[in-house]
Design a protein around this motif. Structure first.
Motif, PDB file in Angstrom:
ATOM      1  N   LYS A   1       8.450   9.660  11.718  1.00 35.18           N
ATOM      2  CA  LYS A   1       9.660   9.233  11.024  1.00 35.18           C
ATOM      3  C   LYS A   1       9.257   8.127  10.080  1.00 35.18           C
ATOM      4  CE  LYS A   1      14.182   8.557  10.526  1.00 35.18           C
ATOM      5  NZ  LYS A   1      14.768   9.198   9.423  1.00 35.18           N
ATOM      6  N   HIS A   2       9.521   8.291   8.800  1.00 35.02           N
ATOM      7  CA  HIS A   2       9.178   7.279   7.812  1.00 35.02           C
ATOM      8  C   HIS A   2      10.274   6.231   7.762  1.00 35.02           C
ATOM      9  CE1 HIS A   2       5.805   9.538   6.275  1.00 35.02           C
ATOM     10  NE2 HIS A   2       6.570  10.613   6.201  1.00 35.02           N
ATOM     11  N   GLU A   3       9.850   4.987   7.778  1.00 33.48           N
ATOM     12  CA  GLU A   3      10.782   3.889   7.647  1.00 33.48           C
ATOM     13  C   GLU A   3      11.254   3.804   6.196  1.00 33.48           C
ATOM     14  OE1 GLU A   3      11.891   1.859  10.098  1.00 33.48           O
ATOM     15  OE2 GLU A   3      10.753   3.063  11.519  1.00 33.48           O
ATOM     16  N   LYS A   4      12.469   3.323   6.024  1.00 34.62           N
ATOM     17  CA  LYS A   4      12.979   3.139   4.679  1.00 34.62           C
ATOM     18  C   LYS A   4      12.210   2.001   4.019  1.00 34.62           C
ATOM     19  CE  LYS A   4      17.164   2.464   2.057  1.00 34.62           C
ATOM     20  NZ  LYS A   4      18.582   2.250   2.063  1.00 34.62           N
ATOM     21  N   GLY A   5      11.785   2.221   2.791  1.00 35.26           N
ATOM     22  CA  GLY A   5      10.994   1.227   2.083  1.00 35.26           C
ATOM     23  C   GLY A   5      11.842   0.085   1.560  1.00 35.26           C
ATOM     24  N   MET A   6      11.172  -0.991   1.240  1.00 29.59           N
ATOM     25  CA  MET A   6      11.830  -2.157   0.675  1.00 29.59           C
ATOM     26  C   MET A   6      11.531  -2.201  -0.818  1.00 29.59           C
ATOM     27  SD  MET A   6      13.346  -3.725   3.140  1.00 29.59           S
ATOM     28  CE  MET A   6      13.670  -5.296   2.434  1.00 29.59           C
ATOM     29  N   PRO A   7      12.495  -2.533  -1.639  1.00 31.36           N
ATOM     30  CA  PRO A   7      12.221  -2.660  -3.066  1.00 31.36           C
ATOM     31  C   PRO A   7      11.274  -3.830  -3.327  1.00 31.36           C
ATOM     32  CG  PRO A   7      14.587  -2.570  -2.643  1.00 31.36           C
ATOM     33  CD  PRO A   7      13.912  -2.696  -1.331  1.00 31.36           C
ATOM     34  N   PHE A   8      10.401  -3.653  -4.315  1.00 29.25           N
ATOM     35  CA  PHE A   8       9.498  -4.732  -4.715  1.00 29.25           C
ATOM     36  C   PHE A   8       9.104  -4.540  -6.161  1.00 29.25           C
ATOM     37  CE2 PHE A   8       6.653  -1.436  -3.150  1.00 29.25           C
ATOM     38  CZ  PHE A   8       5.687  -1.372  -4.139  1.00 29.25           C
ATOM     39  N   ASP A   9       8.518  -5.579  -6.709  1.00 22.19           N
ATOM     40  CA  ASP A   9       8.023  -5.551  -8.083  1.00 22.19           C
ATOM     41  C   ASP A   9       6.932  -6.610  -8.182  1.00 22.19           C
ATOM     42  OD1 ASP A   9       7.735  -4.977 -10.750  1.00 22.19           O
ATOM     43  OD2 ASP A   9       9.458  -6.176 -11.387  1.00 22.19           O
ATOM     44  N   PHE A  10       5.726  -6.214  -8.589  1.00 25.78           N
ATOM     45  CA  PHE A  10       4.672  -7.207  -8.768  1.00 25.78           C
ATOM     46  C   PHE A  10       3.781  -6.799  -9.923  1.00 25.78           C
ATOM     47  CE2 PHE A  10       2.229  -4.209  -6.270  1.00 25.78           C
ATOM     48  CZ  PHE A  10       0.956  -4.330  -6.784  1.00 25.78           C
ATOM     49  N   GLU A  11       3.023  -7.775 -10.398  1.00 26.22           N
ATOM     50  CA  GLU A  11       2.124  -7.529 -11.518  1.00 26.22           C
ATOM     51  C   GLU A  11       1.057  -8.623 -11.518  1.00 26.22           C
ATOM     52  OE1 GLU A  11       2.346  -7.370 -16.401  1.00 26.22           O
ATOM     53  OE2 GLU A  11       4.186  -7.280 -15.222  1.00 26.22           O
ATOM     54  N   TYR A  12      -0.185  -8.243 -11.857  1.00 32.53           N
ATOM     55  CA  TYR A  12      -1.225  -9.244 -12.076  1.00 32.53           C
ATOM     56  C   TYR A  12      -2.205  -8.709 -13.109  1.00 32.53           C
ATOM     57  CZ  TYR A  12      -4.564  -6.564  -9.240  1.00 32.53           C
ATOM     58  OH  TYR A  12      -5.380  -5.596  -8.754  1.00 32.53           O
ATOM     59  N   ALA A  13      -2.920  -9.609 -13.723  1.00 31.51           N
ATOM     60  CA  ALA A  13      -3.931  -9.233 -14.714  1.00 31.51           C
ATOM     61  C   ALA A  13      -5.017 -10.301 -14.722  1.00 31.51           C
ATOM     62  CB  ALA A  13      -3.312  -9.090 -16.100  1.00 31.51           C
ATOM     63  N   VAL A  14      -6.243  -9.863 -14.972  1.00 27.84           N
ATOM     64  CA  VAL A  14      -7.390 -10.763 -15.077  1.00 27.84           C
ATOM     65  C   VAL A  14      -8.116 -10.408 -16.362  1.00 27.84           C
ATOM     66  CG1 VAL A  14      -9.600 -11.436 -14.065  1.00 27.84           C
ATOM     67  CG2 VAL A  14      -7.636 -10.964 -12.581  1.00 27.84           C
ATOM     68  N   LYS A  15      -8.358 -11.415 -17.202  1.00 29.68           N
ATOM     69  CA  LYS A  15      -9.106 -11.195 -18.438  1.00 29.68           C
ATOM     70  C   LYS A  15     -10.057 -12.367 -18.608  1.00 29.68           C
ATOM     71  CE  LYS A  15      -8.646  -9.975 -23.288  1.00 29.68           C
ATOM     72  NZ  LYS A  15      -9.431  -8.796 -23.317  1.00 29.68           N
TER      73      LYS A  15
ATOM     74  N   PHE B   1      -8.921  -6.409 -16.086  1.00 26.75           N
ATOM     75  CA  PHE B   1      -8.289  -5.448 -15.193  1.00 26.75           C
ATOM     76  C   PHE B   1      -6.935  -5.981 -14.773  1.00 26.75           C
ATOM     77  CE2 PHE B   1     -10.970  -8.184 -12.628  1.00 26.75           C
ATOM     78  CZ  PHE B   1     -10.165  -8.536 -11.559  1.00 26.75           C
ATOM     79  N   GLY B   2      -6.091  -5.088 -14.290  1.00 28.22           N
ATOM     80  CA  GLY B   2      -4.760  -5.497 -13.875  1.00 28.22           C
ATOM     81  C   GLY B   2      -4.037  -4.387 -13.146  1.00 28.22           C
ATOM     82  N   HIS B   3      -2.883  -4.718 -12.609  1.00 29.75           N
ATOM     83  CA  HIS B   3      -2.097  -3.768 -11.825  1.00 29.75           C
ATOM     84  C   HIS B   3      -0.642  -4.216 -11.876  1.00 29.75           C
ATOM     85  CE1 HIS B   3      -1.588  -1.721  -7.601  1.00 29.75           C
ATOM     86  NE2 HIS B   3      -0.821  -1.174  -8.526  1.00 29.75           N
ATOM     87  N   ASP B   4       0.255  -3.267 -12.082  1.00 34.54           N
ATOM     88  CA  ASP B   4       1.673  -3.569 -11.920  1.00 34.54           C
ATOM     89  C   ASP B   4       2.300  -2.403 -11.180  1.00 34.54           C
ATOM     90  OD1 ASP B   4       3.252  -1.788 -14.007  1.00 34.54           O
ATOM     91  OD2 ASP B   4       1.544  -2.631 -15.102  1.00 34.54           O
ATOM     92  N   SER B   5       3.237  -2.731 -10.311  1.00 32.42           N
ATOM     93  CA  SER B   5       3.856  -1.717  -9.468  1.00 32.42           C
ATOM     94  C   SER B   5       5.266  -2.174  -9.123  1.00 32.42           C
ATOM     95  CB  SER B   5       3.022  -1.550  -8.189  1.00 32.42           C
ATOM     96  OG  SER B   5       3.557  -0.540  -7.376  1.00 32.42           O
ATOM     97  N   ASN B   6       6.150  -1.191  -8.908  1.00 36.87           N
ATOM     98  CA  ASN B   6       7.502  -1.512  -8.468  1.00 36.87           C
ATOM     99  C   ASN B   6       8.040  -0.358  -7.644  1.00 36.87           C
ATOM    100  OD1 ASN B   6       8.903   0.411 -10.210  1.00 36.87           O
ATOM    101  ND2 ASN B   6       8.246  -0.918 -11.871  1.00 36.87           N
ATOM    102  N   SER B   7       9.070  -0.645  -6.873  1.00 37.01           N
ATOM    103  CA  SER B   7       9.662   0.361  -5.998  1.00 37.01           C
ATOM    104  C   SER B   7      11.146   0.085  -5.864  1.00 37.01           C
ATOM    105  CB  SER B   7       9.006   0.318  -4.613  1.00 37.01           C
ATOM    106  OG  SER B   7       9.697   1.158  -3.717  1.00 37.01           O
ATOM    107  N   ASP B   8      11.906   1.161  -5.751  1.00 43.21           N
ATOM    108  CA  ASP B   8      13.329   1.028  -5.473  1.00 43.21           C
ATOM    109  C   ASP B   8      13.606   1.221  -3.980  1.00 43.21           C
ATOM    110  OD1 ASP B   8      12.895   3.714  -5.117  1.00 43.21           O
ATOM    111  OD2 ASP B   8      14.392   4.384  -6.585  1.00 43.21           O
ATOM    112  N   GLY B   9      12.551   1.301  -3.171  1.00 46.61           N
ATOM    113  CA  GLY B   9      12.688   1.515  -1.734  1.00 46.61           C
ATOM    114  C   GLY B   9      12.391   2.945  -1.342  1.00 46.61           C
TER     115      GLY B   9
END
Length: 177
Positions: free
Chosen positions: A45-59, A67-75
């Motif tokens: 049984k999959h748990e309901k996800g939590m919304p999140f939003d993050f981003e980082y970058a290195v130059k 390099f960098g990464h950005d990601s977000n979720s509505d749950g």
């Protein structure tokens, strides 16, 4: 190249371990994730996800890092993008989505043109090579001298012993021939 292999492996795993053929696919976002029947008989049984939003970058132009990464979720669905500057001058960009129904799905693209890799020159004078360091200690001085003898030379108590035996006597005569 390795990133392509890893992403292709993830996609293959997602295809093989996708939802079972007999599980209903809910319409819309108002439904909980279905319980999947696993091969060893347990239900997941999959748990309901939590919304999140993050981003980082290195130059860091001095070291050639970007390099960098950005990601977000509505749950329910996670979307994102990460990128890295490759040694050949191209930028690899991975755009992905992931959820409990479709798994991880990624698209890999490249920007720029591949050039031969030349390592960055090292700046400054060459570093000297050093030998083993000289010891910084002195030989320890003895704390005490040799011990003095605690005995005296023995004096003889007895003289040379005299023999205590007599000349042997013949018990038998010479043999007859």
């Amino acid at each position: 190249m390795y990133a392509k292999v890893i992403i292709a492996s993830w996609c293959l795993v997602a295809l093989v371990n996708g939802r079972p053929d007999d599980s209903p696919v809910p319409e819309g976002y108002g439904y909980d994730a279905p319980e999947h029947q696993l091969s060893y008989g347990h239900q997941e049984k999959h748990e309901k996800g939590m919304p999140f939003d993050f981003e980082y970058a290195v130059k860091d132009d001095y070291k050639g890092l970007d390099f960098g990464h950005d990601s977000n979720s509505d749950g329910k669905v996670v979307t994102g993008k990460y990128y890295v500057l490759l040694p050949d001058g191209r930028t690899q960009i991975v755009t992905y989505t992931a959820d409990h129904y479709n798994g991880y799905q990624a698209e890999v693209t490249y920007e720029g043109e591949a050039k031969p890799y030349h390592p960055a020159p090292s700046y400054g004078a060459p570093k000297p090579t050093y030998g083993a360091p000289a010891p910084t200690y002195e030989e320890p001085a003895p704390v005490y001298g040799a011990p003095a003898p605690t005995y005296e030379e023995p004096t003889p108590v007895y003289g040379t012993p005299a023999p205590t035996y007599e000349e042997p006597k013949a018990l038998y005569g010479a043999p007859d021939h």
